[in-house]
Design a protein around this motif. Structure first.
Motif, mmCIF file in Angstrom:
data_model
loop_
_atom_site.group_PDB
_atom_site.id
_atom_site.type_symbol
_atom_site.label_atom_id
_atom_site.label_comp_id
_atom_site.label_asym_id
_atom_site.label_seq_id
_atom_site.Cartn_x
_atom_site.Cartn_y
_atom_site.Cartn_z
ATOM 1 N N THR A 895 0.950 -1.324 -0.155
ATOM 2 C CA THR A 895 0.046 0.443 -0.350
ATOM 3 C C THR A 895 0.863 1.132 0.035
ATOM 4 O O THR A 895 1.650 0.858 0.050
ATOM 5 N N HIS A 897 1.833 3.462 2.030
ATOM 6 C CA HIS A 897 2.064 3.421 3.643
ATOM 7 C C HIS A 897 3.587 1.866 3.940
ATOM 8 O O HIS A 897 3.290 2.811 4.937
ATOM 9 N N ALA A 981 -13.618 3.279 6.057
ATOM 10 C CA ALA A 981 -13.525 4.228 6.449
ATOM 11 C C ALA A 981 -11.707 4.285 6.741
ATOM 12 O O ALA A 981 -10.909 5.140 6.282
ATOM 13 N N ALA A 982 -11.595 3.171 7.459
ATOM 14 C CA ALA A 982 -10.350 2.904 7.927
ATOM 15 C C ALA A 982 -9.562 2.093 6.328
ATOM 16 O O ALA A 982 -8.398 2.311 6.377
ATOM 17 N N ARG A 983 -10.967 1.246 6.108
ATOM 18 C CA ARG A 983 -10.154 0.731 3.973
ATOM 19 C C ARG A 983 -9.242 1.853 3.411
ATOM 20 O O ARG A 983 -8.924 1.889 2.412
ATOM 21 N N SER A 984 -10.216 2.872 3.556
ATOM 22 C CA SER A 984 -9.937 4.164 2.731
ATOM 23 C C SER A 984 -8.561 5.185 3.374
ATOM 24 O O SER A 984 -7.363 5.061 2.211
ATOM 25 N N LYS A 985 -8.473 4.973 4.501
ATOM 26 C CA LYS A 985 -6.702 5.031 4.856
ATOM 27 C C LYS A 985 -6.479 4.329 4.575
ATOM 28 O O LYS A 985 -5.112 4.784 4.049
ATOM 29 N N LEU A 986 -6.101 3.193 4.957
ATOM 30 C CA LEU A 986 -5.110 2.233 4.365
ATOM 31 C C LEU A 986 -5.257 2.267 3.057
ATOM 32 O O LEU A 986 -3.450 2.102 2.270
ATOM 33 N N ALA A 988 -4.626 4.663 0.709
ATOM 34 C CA ALA A 988 -4.931 6.380 0.175
ATOM 35 C C ALA A 988 -3.130 6.728 -0.051
ATOM 36 O O ALA A 988 -2.529 6.073 1.264
ATOM 37 N N ASP A 989 -2.742 7.798 -0.876
ATOM 38 C CA ASP A 989 -1.347 7.387 -0.239
ATOM 39 C C ASP A 989 -1.041 8.779 0.487
ATOM 40 O O ASP A 989 -1.939 9.534 1.243
ATOM 41 N N GLY A 992 -3.466 11.687 0.768
ATOM 42 C CA GLY A 992 -5.344 11.864 0.727
ATOM 43 C C GLY A 992 -5.733 11.223 -0.102
ATOM 44 O O GLY A 992 -6.892 11.158 0.584
ATOM 45 N N PRO A 994 -7.363 8.697 -2.580
ATOM 46 C CA PRO A 994 -8.040 7.184 -2.284
ATOM 47 C C PRO A 994 -7.018 6.685 -3.463
ATOM 48 O O PRO A 994 -6.913 7.327 -4.413
#
Length: 996
Positions: A895, A897, A981-986, A988-989, A992, A994
Motif C-alpha cells: 500500500t 503506507h 473509512a479505515a480501509r480508505s485510509k489504508l 490512500a497515499d 490523502g 484514495p
C-alpha cells in the motif's frame, strides 16, 4: 472272613483289570467302546475335499429334511471326525437332534493325497466357498458356517471373500482375529510378528508339519492339563466303566485326531494373519483378490474360552472391530481351546446354544439366553492374554487363587516393563541397515529405484507389492514386467541417459514404466496429464513419449516418438494406418536380443533419474531429481514411518507428483511395504479402499485429507480402520487435529525437505502439531544461521563466522551437502569453520528448546510492515487451530503506507469466528507479529497438490469491507471491524488521495 477275603481279592481284581485294560490300550491304541459313527453321505468329492452330509434325508426317520444347514469346518491340523467324536454328545448328533441339517467339509489327510502338501491357505478358502455353493444349491437355503479355531478364521475369510453371499450366519469357536492383541506367554506383538515373518520365509517354505508334530505342539500349549489327563487315565485304568465315557475324546486327542499340515499353508497363515495381522487391517489376498472383513454383513456368534490360551479372548474379540457391518454376539465358557467344541461343557452348553442360535435366526425359536452382544476390546480394558497361571487354575480348581493372582500381577508388571525395551530393539534392528546404507552413499554409488525394487524382488519374490483396483501383484510379477518393458524400450532404440516423457495416469503400467526407465538408466520425465504438455516436453528435452491409451491423443500432438504401454491385452488403439505410434504391448520381449552395452540398473547416485514439474508463480518449472535425491527421500520416508512388509502405503497423489514418486513409491520400495495406487482422491472410495487394502500408512500433500474427512458421506463406523500413520508435508494445523481426532490413534508425521533434498526434517513423534520435527538420522547435518529479518541479513560474529540462532530465534536453514549439489543452489563456504561448505535453503525456521524445528517462512516472503517483520507460517498455523477455521493463507499487500500483512480464512460449514478468537490465537506467537487484517473469504483456491493459493488475493489488494473482516487496532492491540473509512485510509497515499 468276608472282610479279609475282600481285602485279598480286591487288589488282585484291580491289578488284573488294570493289566487287561492296559493290554487293550497297547494293542488297539485305546479301549474298545463299541461306538458307531453317525451316518453321513458324501455329497461331493474332489481332490481338495469331501463334503459330508450327516443324517441324510433317507436316514432321518421322520426328521424334517428342510432344517437350516450348518457347515462345520475343522482346522488344518485336526481330522474332520472331531465333529463326531461321540455320537450322542458330538456336534453333528446334537444339531441333528435339534432339527438342524449338519454338514462337514473334510479336507482329508494332505500327506496321503497327491499334491496335498503343496496346498495353500487360499486353496482351503476357495474350496470352502465352493462347498457353500453346493449346499445352497442342494438345500435352497442360506448356510450357517461354523468353524473351530483356524476353521473359524477360514469362515471369516470366506464370508469376506463372498461378501456374505448365501450365508445365514457365522459361528466360530476360539478363532483369533486380532492375533497380535494377546499372545501366549505375553510375547510382545513386534517380536511375534518378526518371528512369524522369519518362520514363514525361512522355515515353512521348506518344512511341513506332520500329524504327530501338530499333536505334540497342541499338548505343549497346555502341559499341565495334558499331564493331569494322562495321570487320571493311568489311575483309573482298572475302572473301565469310568473311562469309557471319555475314551473316544482321549483317543482323538492322543493319536487319532491329528493330521499333517502343508508348509505353504502354514507360511501363508503366519505371514498374512500373524506377522501382518490382516484379519484386523484388511487387505489379505485370496486368488489375487484383496479382501477385508468389513465386507461381512451376516450375523456372527463367537464362542470365547475364558481360559483358552490359543484363541485368547482379546484376540477372538477382535472380530467386533474387524467386522463393523455385522451384528456380533458372543457366548463365554469357562473352558480351554478344545473344550469349546468337544467334551461335557460343549455337549451341555456349546452345541445347544448353536442350535438355539440357528433356530432363532430362522424364526423358529427364541433368542439364546447364553449369548450377548460382543463388547469391543480396547487398550487398557483388562481383556488381555490368558497367562499360564490362569490355565493352571483352570486345571487344578480354585485352590490358592488369591496367591496365584498376586503372582500373576507381579509377573505381568515385569513383562510390561520389559516390553518397550524389546519393541525398541526390534525397531532398531529393522531401521539400522537402512541408515547404514544411506550413510554409505556417495556420488559413485550405484543406487536407483530399479535397483532397489530388483533387490526386493530377489529377496522376497512372492511378497505382495502392488495393489490396484482390488487386485494384488507380487514383487516377482512386477519385476518381470519391468524387465519385459526394458526389452521393449531397447528394441525401439531407447538407451541409457535418454530422456523419455512418461504421460500416464496413475496405474500399475505407470509405475512399471518409471521403474523400467530407471533400470535402463534413462531419465523419466514425469509429464502432468493436466498440465501444459508442449512446454513440459520442451523443458524436459524428451525424445520419446511413453503413454497409455487414455492419453494417446494428447501424446500424438507432441513432437516426439510415441510409445503406448498398458491398457490391457485386448484394447483397441483405433490408430490410423499412418500413425507414428509404437504399441509396446505387441513387442515380444523374448525375441529382443539385449545389446552388449546394456547393464541393468547402471544409475549412479549423482545421475539424473527423473524430471518432475511444478508451478512457481504461475510458471511451469522443471525439477531434476538425481538418484541420490530419490534415495534420500525414499530411505528417509521408510525410516520416519518405520515401514516394513507389514505395512501398506496408500498413494493418493499421482506418480508424476514428487510426493507420489519420492514418498509413497520410494518409501514403500525401500521399506519392503505394499503400495496401493488410487485413481486419484475420491472421498467416497477412500474408506472402502483403506479397508480393502489394509492401508496402514497414508501419504498426503497439504490440505488433501480435508477432501476426505469433510465429505458429508465420511464415516469410520465406530473408528474402525487399520491406519496407523499419515505422512506428508504442508498439512494445515487445524486439519491435522481433525485428522488425528477422526483416525485416532493414528498419528501424523509431517516432514520438510528442501528442493535439493539436502535437508530433511520429520516430526516423527507427531506430538507437536505444526512442528516439522528434527533432522532424520542419515540425512546430513543441519544448522540454523542467525538472521536479521529487518535487514534480510545472515548474522556473523566478531570472528567472521556465521552465528548460530539461539532457541526460538529466527534463522536460515543450512545443510551440509551430501551427494551432488544442484548447480543453482546457494552454496556458502567458511560458514562455521574454515573451508566448510553449507547449502542455504533460503527457508526460515526457529528451533525450540527441545530441538524441534518450526517453519517460519522464506526470506522472500517476510512482510516488513511499519510495525516490524511479520512471518506468514506462524500466523497461518495459529489461526488454523481455531475450530471454526477450515483453511487459511497469509500474504503481503503493498500500500502507499507500506506493506500490510493479511490473513484470509475460510470457515467450516455453519461456523463463524470472532475478534476474540483471533486475539486468543495470536496471543502466543513465538516469533513475529500478528497480521494487520484478517478476513473471511468464500473459498481458497487449491493447487494441484492441494496447497491453498493466495496469488489472486494478493493481486486484489486490501480486502473489501464486510461483516467478516477485521483490522488490528495499533493502540489497543485488538481486532476491530474493518470499516470503509479505515480501509480508505489504508489505501490512500500520504497526500490523502484514495486508491484509483
Amino acid at each position: 472272613m468276608d472282610l479279609s477275603f475282600s481285602a485279598v481279592t480286591g487288589p488282585i481284581e484291580r491289578l488284573v483289570a488294570t493289566a487287561q485294560n492296559g493290554l487293550e490300550v497297547l494293542r488297539l491304541g485305546g479301549l474298545e467302546t463299541g461306538a458307531v459313527p453317525s451316518p453321513f453321505q458324501i455329497v461331493e468329492s474332489v481332490p481338495m475335499y469331501k463334503l459330508r452330509r450327516y443324517f441324510p434325508p433317507d436316514s432321518r426317520r421322520g426328521a424334517d429334511p428342510s432344517g437350516p444347514p450348518v457347515l462345520m469346518v475343522h482346522p488344518m491340523m485336526m481330522s474332520a471326525n472331531m465333529w463326531d467324536v461321540t455320537k450322542a454328545d458330538g456336534a453333528v448328533g446334537i444339531l441333528h437332534a435339534a432339527g438342524l441339517d449338519p454338514w462337514v467339509i473334510d479336507f482329508g489327510e494332505p500327506d496321503k493325497v497327491e499334491g496335498g502338501m503343496r496346498r495353500t491357505l487360499t486353496d482351503h478358502i476357495v474350496a470352502l466357498s465352493d462347498a457353500v455353493d453346493t449346499i445352497k444349491r442342494d438345500t435352497g437355503q442360506d448356510v450357517h458356517l461354523a468353524g473351530y479355531s483356524q476353521g473359524g478364521m477360514w469362515s471369516y475369510q470366506v464370508a469376506a471373500y463372498r461378501s456374505a453371499k448365501d450365508l445365514a450366519s457365522l459361528i466360530t469357536f476360539g478363532s483369533p482375529v486380532d492375533t497380535l492383541a494377546a499372545l501366549p506367554m505375553n510375547i510382545p506383538p513386534n517380536l511375534a510378528a518378526f518371528g512369524a515373518d522369519f518362520m514363514a520365509e525361512h522355515v515353512f517354505n521348506h518344512l511341513d508339519i506332520q500329524g504327530w508334530m501338530a499333536r505334540i505342539g497342541f499338548q505343549m500349549m497346555d502341559p499341565v492339563k495334558t499331564a493331569k489327563s494322562r495321570l487320571d487315565f493311568l489311575r483309573q485304568l482298572h475302572d473301565r466303566e469310568a473311562l469309557l465315557p471319555r475314551e473316544q475324546q482321549r483317543r482323538f486327542l492322543d493319536s487319532e485326531g491329528w493330521i499333517a499340515w502343508s508348509g505353504p499353508a502354514i507360511a501363508e497363515l503366519l505371514k498374512q494373519f500373524i506377522a501382518h495381522n490382516r484379519m484386523m487391517t484388511g487387505g489379505f489376498a485370496i486368488n489375487g483378490q484383496l479382501v477385508t472383513l468389513t465386507d461381512i454383513t451376516c450375523p456372527i456368534l463367537s464362542f470365547v474360552g475364558e481360559v483358552d490360551d490359543i484363541g485368547q479372548p482379546a484376540a477372538v474379540r477382535g472380530i467386533r472391530r474387524a467386522a463393523p457391518n455385522a451384528d456380533v454376539y458372543e457366548a463365554t465358557l469357562r473352558a480351554g481351546h478344545f473344550g469349546l467344541v468337544v467334551g461335557s461343557k460343549a455337549a451341555q452348553i456349546t452345541w445347544p446354544t448353536v442350535a438355539e442360535w440357528v433356530l432363532w435366526l430362522s424364526d423358529r425359536g427364541p433368542k439364546p439366553v447364553n449369548i450377548s452382544p460382543m463388547p469391543e476390546h480396547t487398550e487398557g480394558s483388562g481383556d488381555k492374554g490368558v497367562p499360564l497361571a490362569a490355565r493352571v487354575l483352570a486345571g487344578i480348581g480354585g485352590a490358592g487363587e488369591v496367591a496365584m493372582a498376586a503372582a500373576r500381577t507381579a509377573t505381568d508388571a515385569v513383562l510390561a516393563a520389559n516390553r518397550s525395551m524389546r519393541t525398541l530393539a526390534v525397531e532398531t534392528v529393522r531401521t539400522l541397515p537402512r541408515l547404514t546404507r544411506l550413510g554409505q552413499v556417495n556420488d559413485h554409488t550405484r543406487i536407483s529405484l530399479g535397483r532397489i525394487l530388483g533387490e526386493q524382488a530377489h529377496g522376497n519374490p512372492d511378497g505382495e507389492f502392488l495393489l490396484f483396483d482390488g487386485r494384488v501383484h507380487t514383487y516377482q510379477a512386477v519385476d518381470r514386467r519391468i524387465d519385459n518393458v526394458v526389452r521393449g524400450l531397447i528394441s525401439v532404440g531407447v538407451r541409457q541417459g535418454d530422456r523419455v516423457g512418461v504421460l500416464m495416469e496413475t496405474r500399475p503400467s505407470a509405475l512399471v514404466a518409471i521403474a523400467a526407465l530407471s533400470r535402463l538408466g534413462a531419465v523419466a520425465v514425469l509429464m502432468p496429464p493436466d498440465g501444459d504438455l508442449p512446454q513440459a516436453a520442451s523443458l524436459g528435452g524428451v525424445s520419446e513419449i511413453l503413454t497409455d491409451p487414455a492419453n494417446l491423443d494428447r501424446a500424438r500432438a507432441l513432437p516426439a516418438q510415441v510409445l503406448v504401454l498398458g491398457g490391457g491385452e485386448h484394447r483397441d488403439l483405433n490408430l490410423p494406418p499412418d500413425a507414428d505410434v509404437i504399441d509396446m504391448e505387441q513387442i515380444d520381449p523374448d525375441s529382443v536380443e539385449l545389446p552388449g552395452w546394456y547393464r541393468p540398473n547402471p544409475g549412479l547416485a549423482k545421475d539424473r533419474a527423473f524430471v518432475a514439474f511444478s508451478r512457481v508463480g504461475g510458471r511451469l518449472v522443471a525439477k531434476e531429481i538425481t538418484n541420490f535425491r530419490w534415495a534420500l527421500s525414499a530411505f528417509g520416508t521408510a525410516t520416519a514411518a518405520a515401514l516394513d512388509s507389514r505395512d501398506t502405503v496408500y498413494c493418493l497423489t499421482p506418480l508424476h507428483h514428487q510426493s507420489g514418486l519420492l514418498v509413497a513409491l520410494g518409501g514403500a520400495v525401500v521399506g519392503g511395504a505394499r503400495i496401493a495406487l488410487s485413481r486419484g482422491l475420491q472421498p467416497d472410495r477412500f474408506v472402502h479402499e483403506v479397508r480393502q487394502y489394509g492401508v496402514t500408512v497414508v501419504t498426503y500433500t497439504w490440505a488433501m485429507l480435508g477432501e476426505v474427512i469433510d465429505d458429508p458421506g465420511f464415516s469410520l463406523h465406530d473408528g474402525n480402520h487399520p491406519v496407523r500413520l499419515f505422512i506428508g508435508s504442508g498439512m494445515p494445523t487445524g486439519l491435522w487435529r481433525r485428522v488425528t481426532d477422526a483416525f485416532a490413534p493414528a498419528q501424523v508425521v509431517e516432514f520438510f525437505s528442501t528442493t535439493d533434498g539436502q535437508a530433511v526434517l520429520a516430526n516423527v513423534a507427531g506430538v507437536k502439531i505444526g512442528s516439522k520435527g528434527r533432522p532424520l538420522p542419515g540425512g546430513g547435518d543441519i544448522e540454523l544461521a542467525a538472521y536479521d529479518p529487518a535487514k534480510d541479513l545472515i548474522l556473523e560474529g566478531d570472528d567472521g563466522f556465521v552465528q548460530v540462532a539461539e532457541p526460538d530465534e529466527v534463522g536460515v536453514l543450512l545443510s551440509r551437502p551430501r551427494g551432488p549439489v544442484d548447480p543453482g543452489a546457494a552454496v556458502k563456504r567458511g560458514v562455521f569453520a574454515p573451508a566448510d561448505t553449507w547449502v542455504s535453503s533460503e527457508s526460515l525456521f526457529r528451533r525450540d528448546a527441545d530441538g524441534d524445528f518450526w517453519m517460519v517462512g522464506s526470506r522472500t516472503a517476510v512482510m516488513r510492515t511499519a510495525r516490524g517483520p511479520v512471518f506468514a507460517e506462524p500466523i497461518t498455523d495459529a489461526v488454523s487451530l481455531i475450530p471454526a477455521v477450515d483453511l487459511a493463507v497469509t500474504y503481503g499487500v503493498t500500500t502507499p503506507h507500506g506493506e500490510l500483512a493479511v490473513t484470509a480464512v475460510t470457515t467450516r460449514p455453519g461456523a463463524s469466528i470472532t475478534p476474540a478468537d483471533l486475539e486468543d490465537a495470536f496471543a502466543n506467537l513465538v516469533v513475529g507479529l500478528p497480521p494487520d487484517i484478517v478476513h473471511v473469504v468464500a473459498e481458497l483456491p487449491l493447487s494441484s497438490s492441494y496447497r491453498p493459493e493466495s496469488a489472486a488475493l494478493r493481486e486484489a489488494g486490501v480486502p473489501m469491507t464486510s461483516r467478516h473482516g477485521w483490522r488490528l487496532d495499533p493502540e489497543t492491540a485488538k481486532y476491530v471491524r474493518l470499516t470503509p473509512a479505515a480501509r480508505s485510509k489504508l489505501v490512500a497515499d500520504p497526500a490523502g488521495r484514495p486508491e484509483q
